[in-house]
Design a protein around this motif. Structure first.
Motif, PDB file in Angstrom:
ATOM      1  N   SER A  15       0.861  -1.176   0.000  1.00 32.79           N
ATOM      2  CA  SER A  15       0.000   0.000   0.000  1.00 32.79           C
ATOM      3  C   SER A  15       0.900   1.229   0.000  1.00 32.79           C
ATOM      4  O   SER A  15       2.084   1.146   0.342  1.00 32.79           O
ATOM      5  N   ILE A  16       0.346   2.381  -0.379  1.00 30.51           N
ATOM      6  CA  ILE A  16       1.115   3.615  -0.390  1.00 30.51           C
ATOM      7  C   ILE A  16       0.318   4.712   0.295  1.00 30.51           C
ATOM      8  O   ILE A  16      -0.911   4.635   0.414  1.00 30.51           O
ATOM      9  N   SER A  17       1.010   5.731   0.717  1.00 32.74           N
ATOM     10  CA  SER A  17       0.370   6.844   1.396  1.00 32.74           C
ATOM     11  C   SER A  17      -0.164   7.847   0.371  1.00 32.74           C
ATOM     12  O   SER A  17       0.489   8.095  -0.660  1.00 32.74           O
ATOM     13  N   PRO A  18      -1.324   8.437   0.625  1.00 34.96           N
ATOM     14  CA  PRO A  18      -1.836   9.474  -0.288  1.00 34.96           C
ATOM     15  C   PRO A  18      -0.906  10.684  -0.371  1.00 34.96           C
ATOM     16  O   PRO A  18      -0.953  11.433  -1.351  1.00 34.96           O
ATOM     17  N   GLU A  19      -0.062  10.879   0.653  1.00 36.58           N
ATOM     18  CA  GLU A  19       0.866  12.011   0.662  1.00 36.58           C
ATOM     19  C   GLU A  19       2.198  11.680  -0.008  1.00 36.58           C
ATOM     20  O   GLU A  19       3.131  12.484   0.010  1.00 36.58           O
ATOM     21  N   ARG A  20       2.324  10.491  -0.578  1.00 34.94           N
ATOM     22  CA  ARG A  20       3.586  10.116  -1.212  1.00 34.94           C
ATOM     23  C   ARG A  20       3.911  11.100  -2.339  1.00 34.94           C
ATOM     24  O   ARG A  20       3.096  11.378  -3.195  1.00 34.94           O
ATOM     25  N   PRO A  21       5.153  11.659  -2.342  1.00 31.46           N
ATOM     26  CA  PRO A  21       5.503  12.611  -3.408  1.00 31.46           C
ATOM     27  C   PRO A  21       5.593  11.914  -4.763  1.00 31.46           C
ATOM     28  O   PRO A  21       5.924  10.733  -4.861  1.00 31.46           O
ATOM     29  N   LEU A  22       5.300  12.660  -5.815  1.00 33.75           N
ATOM     30  CA  LEU A  22       5.359  12.123  -7.169  1.00 33.75           C
ATOM     31  C   LEU A  22       6.809  12.034  -7.635  1.00 33.75           C
ATOM     32  O   LEU A  22       7.619  12.918  -7.359  1.00 33.75           O
ATOM     33  N   ASN A  23       7.115  10.966  -8.345  1.00 37.78           N
ATOM     34  CA  ASN A  23       8.436  10.801  -8.935  1.00 37.78           C
ATOM     35  C   ASN A  23       8.422  11.348 -10.363  1.00 37.78           C
ATOM     36  O   ASN A  23       7.449  11.180 -11.088  1.00 37.78           O
ATOM     37  N   CYS A  24       9.519  11.971 -10.749  1.00 36.59           N
ATOM     38  CA  CYS A  24       9.708  12.386 -12.135  1.00 36.59           C
ATOM     39  C   CYS A  24      10.515  11.292 -12.827  1.00 36.59           C
ATOM     40  O   CYS A  24      11.701  11.105 -12.535  1.00 36.59           O
ATOM     41  N   LEU A  25       9.858  10.527 -13.698  1.00 35.07           N
ATOM     42  CA  LEU A  25      10.530   9.406 -14.344  1.00 35.07           C
ATOM     43  C   LEU A  25      11.555   9.903 -15.360  1.00 35.07           C
ATOM     44  O   LEU A  25      11.272  10.807 -16.145  1.00 35.07           O
ATOM     45  N   GLU A  26      12.732   9.305 -15.313  1.00 37.66           N
ATOM     46  CA  GLU A  26      13.773   9.629 -16.269  1.00 37.66           C
ATOM     47  C   GLU A  26      14.131   8.388 -17.072  1.00 37.66           C
ATOM     48  O   GLU A  26      14.140   7.273 -16.543  1.00 37.66           O
ATOM     49  N   SER A  27      14.422   8.587 -18.332  1.00 36.16           N
ATOM     50  CA  SER A  27      14.761   7.477 -19.209  1.00 36.16           C
ATOM     51  C   SER A  27      16.107   6.882 -18.797  1.00 36.16           C
ATOM     52  O   SER A  27      17.128   7.574 -18.796  1.00 36.16           O
ATOM     53  N   VAL A  28      16.109   5.592 -18.421  1.00 37.60           N
ATOM     54  CA  VAL A  28      17.363   4.935 -18.038  1.00 37.60           C
ATOM     55  C   VAL A  28      18.046   4.314 -19.259  1.00 37.60           C
ATOM     56  O   VAL A  28      19.250   4.080 -19.248  1.00 37.60           O
ATOM     57  N   VAL A  29      17.281   4.024 -20.288  1.00 38.59           N
ATOM     58  CA  VAL A  29      17.824   3.538 -21.558  1.00 38.59           C
ATOM     59  C   VAL A  29      17.136   4.310 -22.675  1.00 38.59           C
ATOM     60  O   VAL A  29      15.913   4.436 -22.690  1.00 38.59           O
ATOM     61  N   HIS A  30      17.941   4.839 -23.589  1.00 37.56           N
ATOM     62  CA  HIS A  30      17.392   5.610 -24.708  1.00 37.56           C
ATOM     63  C   HIS A  30      18.014   5.111 -26.003  1.00 37.56           C
ATOM     64  O   HIS A  30      19.238   5.070 -26.139  1.00 37.56           O
ATOM     65  N   VAL A  31      17.174   4.692 -26.929  1.00 37.08           N
ATOM     66  CA  VAL A  31      17.616   4.234 -28.247  1.00 37.08           C
ATOM     67  C   VAL A  31      17.089   5.214 -29.291  1.00 37.08           C
ATOM     68  O   VAL A  31      15.874   5.357 -29.442  1.00 37.08           O
TER      69      VAL A  31
END
Length: 325
Positions: A15-31
């Motif tokens: 489960s997660i908390s409603p107050e959990r901060p949002l992550n900014c997804l970054e590309s770990v592999v780019h082709v």
């Protein structure tokens, strides 16, 4: 092509908390591809703890089918299909067999089957009547469904020496854009461009779809609108061109329950359910036509709504949330 990593705190989360901060997804592999990417798919037996299994197939304009490494973004190998004049031909659609031992490519006039461990130009070729815009493989019977831009779906049994057609379905109004089997149920779901209805087919009685009317979404574009099925085959989910996600309960087809969620400001073209976690991935974006003057209404733009542009990938938590006392 981009590979994004799921936030690490969600790996083992119940489960997660409603107050959990949002992550900014970054590309770990780019082709960086040099042309349009027609189709792609993950290796079906992929395990992140085994680097050898972490790869995906992709087919793009003017290139053969290519297998890419998901750890480093390196090209592992290519599967080259040739046309009648011995020129390299691009596959329009691609998938693995259910056990990953074969690569199946859909071309304009043929279906080509490669051995995954034998890259190059060695393949079995099966003639088809229309370009293979979408393909899907059934794990139980080795039945392959081939969709085409002529709005037909052809079922093939690849166990037969001559690869004869089982049957052909012609019920959609537009070209087939995506197909998925419900494993364990002997059922197939199909979607088409500019066709609001998803159709559910029973392979034991293929003359008429089992369900159509209640699987309705708004599709007023030619692009591929993906849909997905939960790993327990209980839920069907799809986006639409208005940015809404539709979820249907498949447990009772006599009274299908639908839930809708408005998640994007633009066309929701992709949905993907995590196979083991309560995570849903959605993507948005579409081609926007530039109108010289939106106030000048004529026969070409009458009723056209100028939608905001959004090109995003978002992960959604679909499980329990923590209750704060």
């Amino acid at each position: 092509m981009h590979v994004f990593e799921t936030p690490r705190d969600l790996y083992e989360a119940e489960s997660i908390s409603p107050e959990r901060p949002l992550n900014c997804l970054e590309s770990v592999v780019h082709v960086n591809e040099g042309g349009i990417v027609y189709d792609y798919c993950w290796f079906p037996l992929m395990n992140s703890n085994d680097a050898a299994t972490c790869c995906w197939l992709a087919t793009r304009q003017n290139e053969p089918i290519q297998l890419w490494d998901a750890y480093y973004g390196d090209l592992r190998c290519s599967y080259r299909g040739y046309n009648a004049v011995d020129e390299v031909e691009s596959a329009l659609s691609v998938t693995f067999s259910h056990d990953g031992s074969e690569v199946i490519g859909g071309y304009k006039k043929t279906l080509k089957i490669f051995k995954t461990n034998v890259p190059g130009r060695d393949y079995e070729s099966i003639p088809i009547s229309s370009p293979a815009s979408a393909i899907a493989c059934n794990s139980e019977d080795n039945v392959v469904a081939v969709g085409s831009w002529s709005s037909s779906i052809t079922l093939l049994d690849i166990r037969e020496p001559k690869y004869g057609d089982i049957c052909q379905i012609n019920q959609h109004r537009g070209g087939i854009t995506y197909l998925r089997f419900l494993h364990g149920r002997n059922q197939l779901i199909s979607g088409a461009r500019k066709d609001n209805q998803l159709m559910l087919w029973d392979l034991r009685h293929i003359a008429e779809p089992v369900q159509t009317a209640q699987f309705t979404r708004l599709v007023n574009t030619n692009q591929r609108i993906y849909f997905d099925i939960s790993s327990d085959t209980n839920w069907l989910m799809s986006g639409d061109t208005s940015g809404i996600i539709h979820a249907w309960n498949l447990n009772d087809l006599s009274a299908v329950q639908e839930q809708t969620y408005s998640v994007h400001r633009d066309c929701c073209n992709g949905v993907s359910l995590h196979p083991t976690k309560a995570i849903l991935a959605t993507s948005s974006g579409q081609h926007h036509f530039e109108l010289s003057d939106m106030n000048d209404v004529d026969n070409n733009n009458e009723g056209r709504i100028k939608m905001p542009r959004e090109n995003s990938l978002i992960l959604w938590w679909c499980g329990k949330t923590q209750v704060t006392v």
